[in-house]
Design a protein around this motif. Structure first.
Motif, PDB file in Angstrom:
ATOM      1  N   ASN A 140      32.123  -9.200  63.819  1.00 36.81           N
ATOM      2  CA  ASN A 140      31.217 -10.308  63.820  1.00 36.81           C
ATOM      3  C   ASN A 140      31.461  -9.899  62.276  1.00 36.81           C
ATOM      4  O   ASN A 140      30.154 -10.524  61.763  1.00 36.81           O
ATOM      5  CB  ASN A 140      30.308 -10.523  64.908  1.00 36.81           C
ATOM      6  CG  ASN A 140      31.264 -11.456  66.148  1.00 36.81           C
ATOM      7  OD1 ASN A 140      32.222 -12.230  65.827  1.00 36.81           O
ATOM      8  ND2 ASN A 140      30.448 -10.962  67.220  1.00 36.81           N
ATOM      9  N   SER A 141      31.458  -8.483  61.453  1.00 35.66           N
ATOM     10  CA  SER A 141      30.501  -8.221  60.425  1.00 35.66           C
ATOM     11  C   SER A 141      31.761  -8.801  59.201  1.00 35.66           C
ATOM     12  O   SER A 141      32.649  -9.472  59.218  1.00 35.66           O
ATOM     13  CB  SER A 141      31.165  -6.405  60.521  1.00 35.66           C
ATOM     14  OG  SER A 141      30.177  -6.292  61.183  1.00 35.66           O
ATOM     15  N   LYS A 142      30.911  -8.882  58.467  1.00 35.46           N
ATOM     16  CA  LYS A 142      31.078  -9.493  57.498  1.00 35.46           C
ATOM     17  C   LYS A 142      32.649  -8.648  56.565  1.00 35.46           C
ATOM     18  O   LYS A 142      32.509  -7.809  56.261  1.00 35.46           O
ATOM     19  CB  LYS A 142      29.859  -9.696  55.661  1.00 35.46           C
ATOM     20  CG  LYS A 142      30.824 -10.043  55.024  1.00 35.46           C
ATOM     21  CD  LYS A 142      29.116 -10.224  53.683  1.00 35.46           C
ATOM     22  CE  LYS A 142      29.760 -11.208  52.471  1.00 35.46           C
ATOM     23  NZ  LYS A 142      28.872 -10.649  51.477  1.00 35.46           N
ATOM     24  N   THR A 143      33.123  -9.477  56.459  1.00 34.88           N
ATOM     25  CA  THR A 143      34.770  -8.794  55.957  1.00 34.88           C
ATOM     26  C   THR A 143      35.030  -8.408  54.488  1.00 34.88           C
ATOM     27  O   THR A 143      33.456  -9.488  53.256  1.00 34.88           O
ATOM     28  CB  THR A 143      36.313  -9.389  55.724  1.00 34.88           C
ATOM     29  OG1 THR A 143      35.674 -10.748  55.570  1.00 34.88           O
ATOM     30  CG2 THR A 143      36.366  -9.647  57.656  1.00 34.88           C
ATOM     31  N   LYS A 144      34.844  -8.176  53.426  1.00 37.42           N
ATOM     32  CA  LYS A 144      34.726  -7.442  52.079  1.00 37.42           C
ATOM     33  C   LYS A 144      36.150  -6.480  51.358  1.00 37.42           C
ATOM     34  O   LYS A 144      36.482  -5.348  50.857  1.00 37.42           O
ATOM     35  CB  LYS A 144      33.961  -5.920  52.154  1.00 37.42           C
ATOM     36  CG  LYS A 144      32.407  -6.513  51.966  1.00 37.42           C
ATOM     37  CD  LYS A 144      31.066  -5.185  51.595  1.00 37.42           C
ATOM     38  CE  LYS A 144      29.972  -6.207  52.590  1.00 37.42           C
ATOM     39  NZ  LYS A 144      29.568  -4.751  52.412  1.00 37.42           N
ATOM     40  N   PRO A 145      37.422  -7.604  51.770  1.00 39.27           N
ATOM     41  CA  PRO A 145      38.501  -7.263  51.553  1.00 39.27           C
ATOM     42  C   PRO A 145      39.012  -6.409  49.765  1.00 39.27           C
ATOM     43  O   PRO A 145      38.304  -7.155  49.098  1.00 39.27           O
ATOM     44  CB  PRO A 145      39.599  -8.579  51.700  1.00 39.27           C
ATOM     45  CG  PRO A 145      38.921  -9.497  51.520  1.00 39.27           C
ATOM     46  CD  PRO A 145      37.619  -8.858  51.782  1.00 39.27           C
ATOM     47  N   LEU A 146      39.242  -5.735  49.548  1.00 45.11           N
ATOM     48  CA  LEU A 146      39.000  -4.882  48.052  1.00 45.11           C
ATOM     49  C   LEU A 146      40.831  -5.172  47.350  1.00 45.11           C
ATOM     50  O   LEU A 146      41.000  -4.905  46.372  1.00 45.11           O
ATOM     51  CB  LEU A 146      39.428  -3.048  48.305  1.00 45.11           C
ATOM     52  CG  LEU A 146      37.460  -3.377  49.041  1.00 45.11           C
ATOM     53  CD1 LEU A 146      37.813  -1.578  49.206  1.00 45.11           C
ATOM     54  CD2 LEU A 146      36.945  -4.113  48.492  1.00 45.11           C
ATOM     55  N   SER A 147      41.870  -5.667  48.125  1.00 44.14           N
ATOM     56  CA  SER A 147      42.897  -5.472  47.532  1.00 44.14           C
ATOM     57  C   SER A 147      43.750  -6.911  47.619  1.00 44.14           C
ATOM     58  O   SER A 147      42.904  -7.550  49.120  1.00 44.14           O
ATOM     59  CB  SER A 147      44.145  -4.450  48.551  1.00 44.14           C
ATOM     60  OG  SER A 147      44.045  -4.797  49.212  1.00 44.14           O
ATOM     61  N   ILE A 148      45.087  -7.628  46.968  1.00 36.07           N
ATOM     62  CA  ILE A 148      45.630  -8.282  47.891  1.00 36.07           C
ATOM     63  C   ILE A 148      46.214  -8.463  49.062  1.00 36.07           C
ATOM     64  O   ILE A 148      46.786  -9.525  50.045  1.00 36.07           O
ATOM     65  CB  ILE A 148      46.730  -8.567  46.184  1.00 36.07           C
ATOM     66  CG1 ILE A 148      47.094 -10.238  46.571  1.00 36.07           C
ATOM     67  CG2 ILE A 148      47.749  -7.704  46.373  1.00 36.07           C
ATOM     68  CD1 ILE A 148      47.379 -11.129  47.096  1.00 36.07           C
ATOM     69  N   TYR A 149      46.736  -7.056  49.401  1.00 43.18           N
ATOM     70  CA  TYR A 149      47.517  -7.078  51.007  1.00 43.18           C
ATOM     71  C   TYR A 149      46.057  -7.803  51.907  1.00 43.18           C
ATOM     72  O   TYR A 149      46.400  -8.143  52.700  1.00 43.18           O
ATOM     73  CB  TYR A 149      47.560  -5.771  51.145  1.00 43.18           C
ATOM     74  CG  TYR A 149      47.304  -5.151  52.570  1.00 43.18           C
ATOM     75  CD1 TYR A 149      49.035  -5.824  53.319  1.00 43.18           C
ATOM     76  CD2 TYR A 149      47.016  -4.289  52.933  1.00 43.18           C
ATOM     77  CE1 TYR A 149      48.862  -5.223  54.150  1.00 43.18           C
ATOM     78  CE2 TYR A 149      47.413  -4.007  54.936  1.00 43.18           C
ATOM     79  CZ  TYR A 149      48.299  -4.679  54.949  1.00 43.18           C
ATOM     80  OH  TYR A 149      48.667  -4.021  56.340  1.00 43.18           O
TER      81      TYR A 149
END
Length: 339
Positions: A140-149
């Motif tokens: 349930n944590s906030k997501t922080k994707p750093l890459s296109i992958y």
């Protein structure tokens, strides 16, 4: 005395369609499914060669998931959608292709699955969607994707979950960084690359700055989980996300390096490479227990396992075992982007 006649129902084997079946996870998962008495349709372009055993219940389907026909989903019970261009370097070098395969093609596959009456759809995603986090993250944590992958995987999660219904169960598995032996071997994964470097060259390649936390999971554990879910009643978890890994396999990169050195060669030289990796996260795997599943395999086990394969000359590093390098090679041959 009348002769009693006992009628026995014929048991029909369930058919499981696995995309990306010839990859790192698929090469472990598919044989597991066959041993569990499932029929398997293995969909892959088989860029890395044939890694799956011949079996009467296995059908190899050399197709691109971007345009796979719905006819192959007839009488399929469950879909495990492994297909993906895996890791950040591949995403950075082939961003459009990563978006097409990791997001668009899997959303398309999920839609076809639902239309064709598939009962279960399992989406293997990644803990990379958490990016850089200071606190222990849960589903349930906030997501922080750093890459296109990571972004392509997160988009696939969000849009595919929307397709859930009472007759179409969707489970998302956010996998920790994988390690361990597979017939489609990868040495671009942290533990695997370190082990190969120390065993073969007495040099341990380590990503700067080494203080990043990485949750890890043996490839056999994530495969065991997916195989287990096929026969499990998952309706109460429909549309839910599960982190896949274990607390006992969560370490800083530098501490993973120490485990490898201890099990292979303590005198090996550390060789730092790359820019500091900004991804660092600790993940809670408490929710995974609800599925009645416990990971078995430690980092120690995975390192020792690979050393035995090296000793028996059953694995070696080459262009195919470094995913991005093989993709680049295929691209020069015009065999990569074509559908």
């Amino acid at each position: 005395m009348k002769q009693s006649i006992v009628s026995q129902k014929k048991t029909t084997k369930k058919t499981i369609l696995v995309t990306g079946a010839g990859g790192y996870v698929g090469s472990i998962l598919v044989p597991m499914l066959l041993k569990k008495n499932f029929k398997v349709i293995a969909v892959d372009k088989f860029f890395f060669g044939k890694t799956l055993p011949e079996h009467r219940d296995l059908r190899l389907l050399k197709k691109d998931t971007r345009n796979i026909s719905a006819k192959y989903f007839i009488n399929v019970y469950a879909v495990i959608d492994l297909v993906a261009l895996s890791n950040d370097p591949s995403g950075n070098n082939f961003p459009e292709l990563t978006w097409q395969i990791n997001y668009q093609s899997r959303l398309r596959t999920a839609k076809i699955s639902k239309e064709m009456g598939v009962k279960k759809y399992i989406l293997p995603s990644t803990c990379s969607v958490y990016g850089n986090q200071k606190k222990i993250v849960t589903e349930n944590s906030k997501t922080k994707p750093l890459s296109i992958y990571a972004k392509s995987n997160l988009n696939a999660e969000k849009d595919i979950i929307k397709l859930k219904s009472k007759n179409f169960v969707i489970i998302v598995l956010r996998q920790a960084t994988l390690f361990g032996y597979s017939p489609r071997m990868r040495f671009d994964l942290a533990v695997n690359g370190m082990t190969e470097g120390v065993y073969k060259n007495n040099i341990l390649p380590i990503m700067r700055n080494g203080l990043q936390y990485r949750p890890l999971c043996h490839v056999k554990d994530t495969s065991r989980l997916m195989a287990k879910l096929i026969n499990q009643n998952l309706k109460k978890y429909n549309g839910q996300i599960f982190n896949v890994g274990s607390k006992f396999c969560t370490e800083k990169i530098i501490d993973i390096a120490k485990i490898v050195l201890k099990n292979v060669n303590n005198r090996a030289e550390l060789k730092w490479y790359g820019n500091p990796d900004n991804r660092s996260y600790k993940v809670s795997f408490k929710k995974l227990k609800k599925l009645g599943f416990k990971p078995r395999y430690s980092i120690n086990y995975g390192v020792k396992e690979m050393v035995e394969y090296f000793k028996n000359n059953k694995i070696k590093k080459n262009l195919k075992t470094i995913t991005i390098e093989w993709y680049k090679y295929l691209d020069t041959k015009k065999k990569f982007l074509e559908i």
